[in-house]
Design a protein around this motif. Structure first.
Motif, mmCIF file in Angstrom:
data_model
loop_
_atom_site.group_PDB
_atom_site.id
_atom_site.type_symbol
_atom_site.label_atom_id
_atom_site.label_comp_id
_atom_site.label_asym_id
_atom_site.label_seq_id
_atom_site.Cartn_x
_atom_site.Cartn_y
_atom_site.Cartn_z
ATOM 1 N N GLU A 1 0.896 -1.390 -0.065
ATOM 2 C CA GLU A 1 -0.027 0.034 0.032
ATOM 3 C C GLU A 1 0.842 1.334 0.192
ATOM 4 O O GLU A 1 0.573 2.273 -0.649
ATOM 5 C CB GLU A 1 -0.961 -0.025 1.199
ATOM 6 N N THR A 2 2.006 1.199 0.810
ATOM 7 C CA THR A 2 2.840 2.434 0.776
ATOM 8 C C THR A 2 3.357 2.521 -0.571
ATOM 9 O O THR A 2 3.625 3.728 -1.144
ATOM 10 C CB THR A 2 4.008 2.115 1.992
ATOM 11 N N VAL A 3 4.303 1.533 -1.334
ATOM 12 C CA VAL A 3 4.863 1.766 -2.398
ATOM 13 C C VAL A 3 3.935 2.057 -3.546
ATOM 14 O O VAL A 3 4.395 3.260 -4.261
ATOM 15 C CB VAL A 3 5.557 0.566 -2.824
ATOM 16 N N LYS A 4 2.683 1.968 -3.484
ATOM 17 C CA LYS A 4 1.937 1.946 -4.620
ATOM 18 C C LYS A 4 1.455 3.363 -4.649
ATOM 19 O O LYS A 4 0.746 3.790 -5.503
ATOM 20 C CB LYS A 4 0.744 1.103 -4.863
ATOM 21 N N LYS A 5 1.453 4.065 -3.437
ATOM 22 C CA LYS A 5 1.138 5.665 -3.336
ATOM 23 C C LYS A 5 2.141 6.398 -3.626
ATOM 24 O O LYS A 5 1.991 7.726 -3.697
ATOM 25 C CB LYS A 5 0.606 5.743 -1.869
ATOM 26 N N TRP B 1 3.545 6.023 -12.837
ATOM 27 C CA TRP B 1 3.865 4.975 -13.864
ATOM 28 C C TRP B 1 2.716 3.784 -14.018
ATOM 29 O O TRP B 1 2.671 3.325 -15.216
ATOM 30 C CB TRP B 1 5.210 4.365 -13.360
ATOM 31 N N ARG B 2 2.438 3.248 -12.991
ATOM 32 C CA ARG B 2 1.579 2.064 -13.056
ATOM 33 C C ARG B 2 0.191 2.359 -13.785
ATOM 34 O O ARG B 2 -0.430 1.546 -13.997
ATOM 35 C CB ARG B 2 1.315 1.630 -11.670
ATOM 36 N N GLN B 3 -0.068 3.862 -14.025
ATOM 37 C CA GLN B 3 -1.221 4.171 -14.624
ATOM 38 C C GLN B 3 -1.021 4.508 -16.067
ATOM 39 O O GLN B 3 -1.972 4.840 -16.881
ATOM 40 C CB GLN B 3 -1.866 5.349 -13.858
ATOM 41 N N ASP C 1 -0.506 3.858 -20.115
ATOM 42 C CA ASP C 1 -0.676 2.807 -21.062
ATOM 43 C C ASP C 1 0.511 1.661 -21.436
ATOM 44 O O ASP C 1 0.300 0.523 -21.548
ATOM 45 C CB ASP C 1 -0.953 3.193 -22.463
ATOM 46 N N LEU C 2 1.653 2.291 -21.330
ATOM 47 C CA LEU C 2 2.882 1.446 -21.280
ATOM 48 C C LEU C 2 3.019 0.295 -20.336
ATOM 49 O O LEU C 2 3.045 -0.850 -20.626
ATOM 50 C CB LEU C 2 4.089 2.376 -21.452
ATOM 51 N N TYR C 3 2.753 0.728 -19.144
ATOM 52 C CA TYR C 3 2.877 -0.191 -18.011
ATOM 53 C C TYR C 3 1.850 -1.341 -18.287
ATOM 54 O O TYR C 3 1.927 -2.362 -18.089
ATOM 55 C CB TYR C 3 2.677 0.443 -16.653
ATOM 56 N N LYS C 4 0.514 -0.953 -18.419
ATOM 57 C CA LYS C 4 -0.542 -1.488 -18.599
ATOM 58 C C LYS C 4 -0.293 -2.636 -19.478
ATOM 59 O O LYS C 4 -0.977 -3.807 -19.741
ATOM 60 C CB LYS C 4 -2.010 -0.755 -18.761
ATOM 61 N N GLY C 5 0.169 -2.045 -20.716
ATOM 62 C CA GLY C 5 0.489 -3.193 -21.820
ATOM 63 C C GLY C 5 1.352 -3.999 -21.335
ATOM 64 O O GLY C 5 1.287 -5.172 -21.916
ATOM 65 N N LEU C 6 2.399 -3.757 -20.618
ATOM 66 C CA LEU C 6 3.309 -5.005 -20.128
ATOM 67 C C LEU C 6 2.535 -5.745 -19.263
ATOM 68 O O LEU C 6 2.864 -6.930 -19.393
ATOM 69 C CB LEU C 6 4.510 -4.118 -19.274
ATOM 70 N N VAL C 7 1.763 -5.455 -18.375
ATOM 71 C CA VAL C 7 0.926 -6.310 -17.723
ATOM 72 C C VAL C 7 0.060 -7.082 -18.381
ATOM 73 O O VAL C 7 0.140 -8.666 -18.251
ATOM 74 C CB VAL C 7 -0.045 -5.452 -16.725
#
Length: 268
Positions: A229-233, A240-242, A244-250
Motif C-alpha cells: 500500500e505504501t509503495v503504490k502511493k 507509472w503504473r497508470q 498505457d505502457l505499463y498496463k500493456g506490459l501487464v
C-alpha cells in the motif's frame, strides 16, 4: 548460434576499467540509462520503477521473440536484462561512451544505490539487500516448482507453492516488518529497494499469475501488505503504473505466462 555480445571487461575496449569507474561517479543528470528486457513485467519491473522514481534520463528497450531467435540482440551472458549507461557530459573525455551492466540483481542494486534506496549507512544497506535477495529468490522458487515442470505437475506445484512456500515467506517477512514498526518499510522509515521489490512481486503474483489465490495469502499479513500500500502511493510509481505502457506490459505478461508457461486452467 553465436549471439551478439556487449563489451563488458574487454582489455582492448576504448575505455579502461578506471575510466568506466569514473563514468559511474558522474551525477545522475549527466548519465543516460538504456534498460533492455522482454516486453513483460516480471524481473524487469523493479529496475524500471527505480529509473522512473529517480527521474533519470532513461529509455526502455524491449526484445521480441523473433529478434531473440535471430541472435542479434546483444547481451553479456545471452540473457536479459542489460543496462547501458552513457556519459552525457560534454567536457568529459568519455563523452558518448557506455558502461554495460548485466544480471537483474546487480542492476537493481546499482540503481538503488544511485537513487538513494539503499539506506543511510552500511548496515541499512546490507539489511535492505538481504531482504531484497530473499524476495528475489521467491520468484526463482516459484519458477522451479510451478513453471519449469511438466504440464501435468503445474497445478500440484502451484498449490504447494501457495500453501507452503509463500506462506512461510510471508510469515518470515511479517516478523521483520513488525520489528521495524509495521510502518510500510523494511528498514527505517524510508522507501528502499526491498520495498519496491516486494511490491512488484505482490503485483506480479496477484495480477499476472494467480490473482485472488495469491491476493488472499498476501492480505492476511497486515505489515507485509502495508508495504504494498505504501509503495503504490509513491507519486512517481503510482503515475507509472497508470500509464498505457505499463498496463500493456501487464497484459503481455498475462498472455506470456498463460500461453508459454501454461498457468493451471483452474485459475479463477
Amino acid at each position: 548460434m553465436t549471439r551478439a555480445k556487449l563489451d563488458f571487461v574487454a582489455t582492448d575496449s576504448t575505455l579502461t576499467s578506471s575510466q568506466k569507474a569514473e563514468i559511474l561517479k558522474a551525477d545522475n543528470k549527466d548519465l543516460s540509462f538504456a534498460y533492455t528486457y522482454w516486453e513483460l513485467t516480471s524481473a524487469g519491473s523493479t529496475s524500471r520503477e527505480m529509473l522512473v522514481y529517480g527521474k533519470a534520463h532513461y529509455e526502455f528497450n524491449y526484445t521480441t521473440f523473433e529478434g531473440w531467435a535471430s541472435g542479434t540482440v546483444p547481451t553479456v551472458f545471452s540473457a536479459l536484462p542489460v543496462l547501458q549507461i552513457k556519459d552525457l557530459r560534454p567536457s568529459s573525455k568519455s563523452h558518448g561512451q557506455e558502461v554495460v551492466l548485466a544480471e537483474a540483481m546487480v542492476i537493481d542494486t546499482f540503481l538503488a544505490r544511485r537513487f538513494g534506496l539503499l539506506g543511510d549507512n552500511e548496515w541499512e544497506s546490507l539489511a535492505i539487500q538481504s531482504f531484497y535477495s530473499n524476495i528475489h529468490y521467491l520468484r526463482e522458487r516459484c519458477a522451479r516448482s510451478t513453471l519449469f515442470v511438466a504440464p501435468e505437475l503445474r497445478k500440484k506445484g502451484r498449490d504447494e507453492f501457495l500453501n507452503t512456500t509463500l506462506v512461510k515467506f510471508c510469515e518470515d517477512h511479517e516478523h521483520h516488518l513488525k520489528a521495524n514498526g509495521s510502518n510500510g518499510h523494511y528498514v527505517g522509515d524510508k522507501l528502499s529497494l526491498a520495498d519496491i521489490h516486494l511490491s512488484n512481486i505482490i503485483h506480479f503474483f496477484t495480477t499476472v499469475q494467480w490473482g485472488k489465490m495469491a491476493l488472499d495469502c498476501f492480505q492476511q499479513y497486515e505489515s507485509l501488505w502495508k508495504v504494498e500500500e505504501t509503495v503504490k502511493k509513491v507519486p512517481a510509481i503510482a503515475e507509472w503504473r497508470q500509464t498505457d505502457l505499463y498496463k500493456g506490459l501487464v497484459e503481455k505478461s498475462i498472455v506470456f505466462y498463460t500461453v508459454y508457461h501454461a498457468i493451471p486452467e483452474d485459475k479463477p
